[in-house]
Design an enzyme around this catalytic site. Structure first.
Site, mmCIF file in Angstrom:
data_model
loop_
_atom_site.group_PDB
_atom_site.id
_atom_site.type_symbol
_atom_site.label_atom_id
_atom_site.label_comp_id
_atom_site.label_asym_id
_atom_site.label_seq_id
_atom_site.Cartn_x
_atom_site.Cartn_y
_atom_site.Cartn_z
ATOM 1 N N GLU A 117 -12.775 44.042 -5.247
ATOM 2 C CA GLU A 117 -13.467 42.498 -5.253
ATOM 3 C C GLU A 117 -12.337 41.585 -5.721
ATOM 4 O OE1 GLU A 117 -16.659 42.963 -8.172
ATOM 5 O OE2 GLU A 117 -17.228 40.971 -7.812
ATOM 6 N N GLU A 121 -14.499 45.456 -18.745
ATOM 7 C CA GLU A 121 -15.521 44.581 -18.158
ATOM 8 C C GLU A 121 -16.865 44.681 -19.047
ATOM 9 O OE1 GLU A 121 -16.460 45.909 -14.302
ATOM 10 O OE2 GLU A 121 -17.671 43.955 -13.898
#
Ligand code: BGC
Length: 917
Positions: free
Chosen positions: A487, A769
């Site tokens: 990503e 995260e």
């Protein structure tokens, strides 16, 4: 003579930059006083002198009556491209005493003439094209599933004479490394870094005066795929290709300008006289995949004279995009780590533990016979059996392969990739390696470190360290969400909420200047800011206009103004900011920002709040997420407000009225639609109250009630937070603001899940995260989205600096001209200290609580003023450096505010003390 000296001279935020792309660059400095006891020292005037390389003065500002030290526009004779200039400054203090001249600093102008116009603002037409993008002759070797080998390029040239100055300008379609006469040029990694290559590519400049020799020389380069031709997050889904979103042909452009002692100038340009090959040792290299290096294919001497390049091919030329000088610090190695352990979980499998989740790559010293293949795989965590856990990397193999030459000791260090990891698994060695064999090379955009935080609670210091490591891990030309999985994109929501923390930790001025240009370049035709920048997938079609994400395009420029006094950025950005707000309003005429269709979605909301926890006992399944329309409308109000403020700063009266009025109307709509008369907000979430309070959306009388509701909203969670990415820091600040200081400290010091402490106590050395990234007894969260190096909820760092440390930027004096020192002690803390290198110099605040009383020591930079909020009870006698505070000549008493005794001071060191609080 004054005791002042101007130091830290900067041009466009950079120290002695080599390629300035604007005709009227801005000059800034800091001031230091050689007298450590001096107080209230100010600059009353300055004089700047700029000279060219012949020593001719091209600008003498004369004595300018001004206390400004930031962003003074050059206003002399036209600056010439490619030319170096030196400058110095002297100042007058408040008594009219003049300082010495500063040490000279320099800046050099960028160049045009490499086949592009760098700065449309430069008046003269660009010189004829003399450098070209060069590449391998076209051959249909493109492979969708495998990254291409590096292209190697070389050009011998000779000069006769002594070199006075040599500067090398270069860029690539791909990522490059330059070499000159067998040595690396510069320290840049992954240059030219990532921009929207459809619109522009950055070039870099290197001073190679010492490297060019009288006689035979060779200029050489290697180019790998990088962001241009390699893999990029989501490319498959949104561009329909696995790699090569921007293009497939790796290319180099370069120009070496040499000036001899005789005054003669020679330029070496990229053109068809260069030789190229892709038969070198880098067989493939990709940011996600890793690098395959076959040392048997090395060509010793390829970057030196007398190498036979006959088997190589003649370079082809192609067209390339516009170039612009890189305006920020390049990516380079800032530190190295030695592993803390190496284990062998299975025969022949060695796992190095770096002791720290980090980003970069490793340097491995090894030996093996010719052709032996060594494989390095990288991961952030381990399985219970000690093997590498890699499921959360999704489609990013992060694997390097080295094939040995077989000649004793060999050293492998990759070139065109980067990895996010704490653990490195090495396979293929026929001996047991030691920790000394491997070094972790940490690299990132090398913005200077600016802030330090320290306090009596080791847990909080560890949290701050994790936040700082997470920041370093996610600055690679752009602010990324994560550095390990497939990503690594410039997600705007994450950057927006973390940006103030980022600015405390590092000098982000140049970095965000660069990235805000990326953001503007990705703005859609109808005015939406993108959700990611750069945006390679046509922002008009997808990933744009999301509440809280697009708003980064407004919030970050505003913080640049607050922290760095950057009015010019506001000016550059203003139209784009207006267009964004106008687009929201056009699509939501009743001023409630609604979910409408694909192009105006409210997808993310307060991302990864407690409703997303997986199987956590005791956590309600619903109730954490604030309703999307409440969330988005709050951001509309915030952005409208900020555009109004920008207009005010920029003296744009009509716009000021228009956007302040709009902000009022959005506030009214918000209250009408979502707020009850008792201060309850639709959804009744911690997050909802946090945002409404933080953005000043509620009528005065409802604010304390809303704060009480916010506190109550912790009850279903047994006192824990339920907030997500964009609300957590705002919740911490508002709890504090409304007097629930102990609650905020409890959350900061908490060790049970969900909390920062839980991460730290369970192996986290960077911020996760997800609050529940890993849970004892349950294990890892969904590997489809579970990064252990994501800074969004690390935005609590702002609370550490502002609340614990007490360091607050003050809108009334942007760029730390006016400072608010307001520490709020709490929890079990007995002392805390923050030091912050602001654009005007070092600010320090240290408080200590003892049986005998409370002490606050502050250092305030020259030419600034501070309001000091002393958290003491009324009536207790206060001293400053031993004197009753009323008698301290440099301290003005302002009275009582926010439950504190408040003073105003000028520059200098102050020590406030209150007995027995
Ligand atoms: C990223 C986030 C980002 C989000 C958008 C994720 O995949 O990792 O940090 O903001 O998508 O909601």
């Amino acid at each position: 003579m004054s005791n002042l000296s101007p130091t830290h001279l900067r041009c466009e935020y950079l120290v002695n930059p080599l390629a300035i792309d604007t005709p009227r660059p801005r000059l800034s400095w800091e001031l230091t006083d050689s007298d450590p006891h001096a107080r209230g020292v100010r600059q009353s005037a300055y004089q700047i002198m700029v000279s060219d390389d012949q020593g001719v003065i091209v600008w003498d500002s004369g004595e300018v009556q001004s206390d400004e030290t930031l962003h003074i526009h050059y206003a002399g004779a036209p600056l010439e491209e490619g030319k170096p200039y030196t400058w110095k400054v002297r100042v007058w203090d408040q008594d009219g005493q003049v300082s010495d001249w500063s040490n000279p600093a320099s800046f050099s102008m960028g160049i045009r003439g490499m086949g592009w116009t760098t700065a449309p603002a430069w008046d003269a037409p660009p010189p004829p094209v003399i450098s070209h993008w060069i590449t391998l002759p076209l051959a249909d070797t493109w492979c969708e599933t495998q990254s291409p080998p590096a292209t190697m390029l070389r050009k011998p040239f000779s000069i006769s004479g002594k070199v006075r100055r040599a500067v090398l300008y270069a860029s690539a379609l791909g990522v490059y490394e330059l070499r000159l006469n067998g040595k690396r040029v510069g320290e840049n990694i992954l240059a030219p870094e990532w921009t929207d290559y459809h619109q522009k590519v950055q070039y870099q400049a290197y001073d190679v005066t010492e490297q060019v020799t009288n006689g035979e020389n060779v200029l050489a380069a290697m180019v790998g795929a990088g962001w241009y031709a390699g893999r990029i997050g989501m490319a498959q889904e949104y561009a329909g290709v696995w790699r090569g979103v921007y293009g497939r042909r790796l290319a180099l452009i370069a120009r070496l300008s040499i000036e001899l002692d005789t005054g003669e100038t020679i330029t070496i340009n990229t053109d068809k006289s260069w030789r190229v090959t892709d038969q070198g040792p880098i067989r493939s290299a990709d940011l996600y995949d890793g690098e395959v290096y076959d040392a048997r294919l090395e060509m010793p001497g390829w970057d030196m004279p007398a190498f036979d390049d006959q088997p190589w091919q003649t370079a082809d030329t192609i067209k390339g995009p516009r170039l612009a000088a890189q305006p920020n610090e390049p990516i380079r190695i800032t530190r190295t780590l030695t592993p803390v352990a190496v284990n062998q979980p299975a025969p022949g499998v060695y796992v190095f533990d770096m002791g720290q989740n980090m980003v970069g790559w490793v340097r491995l010293t090894l030996h093996g016979e010719n052709g032996r293949e060594i494989r390095l795989r990288y991961g952030e965590a381990l399985n219970p059996d000690g093997t590498l856990y890699r499921d959360n990397l999704r489609g990013a193999p992060q694997t390097d392969i080295y094939i040995c030459r077989g000649e004793g000791e060999e050293i492998f260090e990759p070139h065109f990739t980067y990895h996010g990891f704490r653990f490195v698994e090495v396979c293929g060695l026929d001996y047991r390696p030691t920790v000394q064999d491997l070094t972790g090379c940490v690299f990132h955009s090398a913005a200077a470190e600016a802030g330090q935080f320290d306090c009596s609670e080791p847990l909080l210091n560890k949290i701050m360290s994790a936040i700082q490591w997470t920041q370093r891990s996610n600055l690679h030309g752009i602010p990324t969400d994560c550095p390990q999985r497939d990503e690594r994109l410039g997600w705007m929501g994450d950057a927006q909420v973390f940006s103030q923390t980022a600015m405390f930790n590092m000098d982000m001025a140049a970095f965000f200047t660069k990235w805000m240009a990326d953001v503007r370049e990705a703005q859609t035709k109808d005015g939406r800011f993108p959700d990611i920048a750069p945006h390679p997938f046509n922002p008009d079609q997808c990933f744009s206009g999301n509440p809280g994400w697009g708003d980064a395009g407004i919030i970050i420029p505003w913080l640049m103004y607050l922290n760095y006094g950057d009015k010019d950025l506001l000016e550059t950005h203003f139209e784009a900011a207006k267009r964004y707000v106008d687009w929201i309003v056009r699509n939501n005429p009743d001023l409630i920002w609604r979910n409408r269709d694909q192009l105006t979605p409210l997808w993310y909301g307060d991302w990864l709040n407690a409703d997303t926890f997986a199987d956590l006992a005791g956590v309600p399944r619903k109730g954490g997420e604030m309703p999307k329309e409440v969330f988005s409308t709050a951001f509309l109000a915030k952005s409208a407000q900020l555009v109004g403020k920008m207009a005010e700063v920029l003296n744009k009266r009509e716009d000021k009225v228009k956007y302040c009025h709009l902000a009022e109307k959005v506030r009214a709509a918000f209250n009408h639609a979502f707020v009850s008369s008792d201060g309850r907000i639709l959804g009744d979430t911690q997050a909802g109250y946090a945002l409404a309070l933080s953005f000043n959306l509620l009528p005065m009388e409802l604010r304390p009630l809303a704060a009480q509701h916010m506190l109550r909203a912790f009850e279903p969670y047994d006192g824990a937070l339920s907030t997500g990415f964009l609300s957590t820091i705002r919740m911490m600040i508002e709890l504090t603001h409304f007097g629930y200081v102990e609650k905020a400290y409890q959350l900061a010091l908490r060790r049970e899940i969900p909390s920062w402490g839980y991460m730290i106590e369970h192996g986290g050395t960077t911020i996760w995260e997800r609050w529940d990234g890993w849970v004892e007894g349950r294990g890892f969260q969904d590997p489809g989205m579970n990064s252990f190096n994501h800074y969004a909820i690390g935005s609590v760092g702002e609370w550490f600096y502002r609340v614990i440390g007490g360091l607050n930027p003050d809108e009334s004096g942007p760029g730390w001209k006016q400072i608010k020192i307001h520490p709020v002690p709490g929890g079990s803390l007995t002392w805390a200290e923050v030091a912050y290198h602001s654009v005007r110099g070092l600010i320090r605040s240290r408080w200590e609580k003892k049986e005998t009383g409370f002490t606050l020591r502050v250092d305030i930079p020259v030419n600034t003023t501070a309001t000091i909020y002393l958290p003491v009870k009324n009536g207790y006698p206060i001293t400053e450096s031993g004197l009753p505070v009323e008698k301290s000549p440099a301290v003005e008493t302002l009275g009582w505010r926010e439950g504190c005794a408040v003073f105003r001071v000028g520059s200098g060191r102050y020590e406030f003390h209150v007995k027995n609080v």
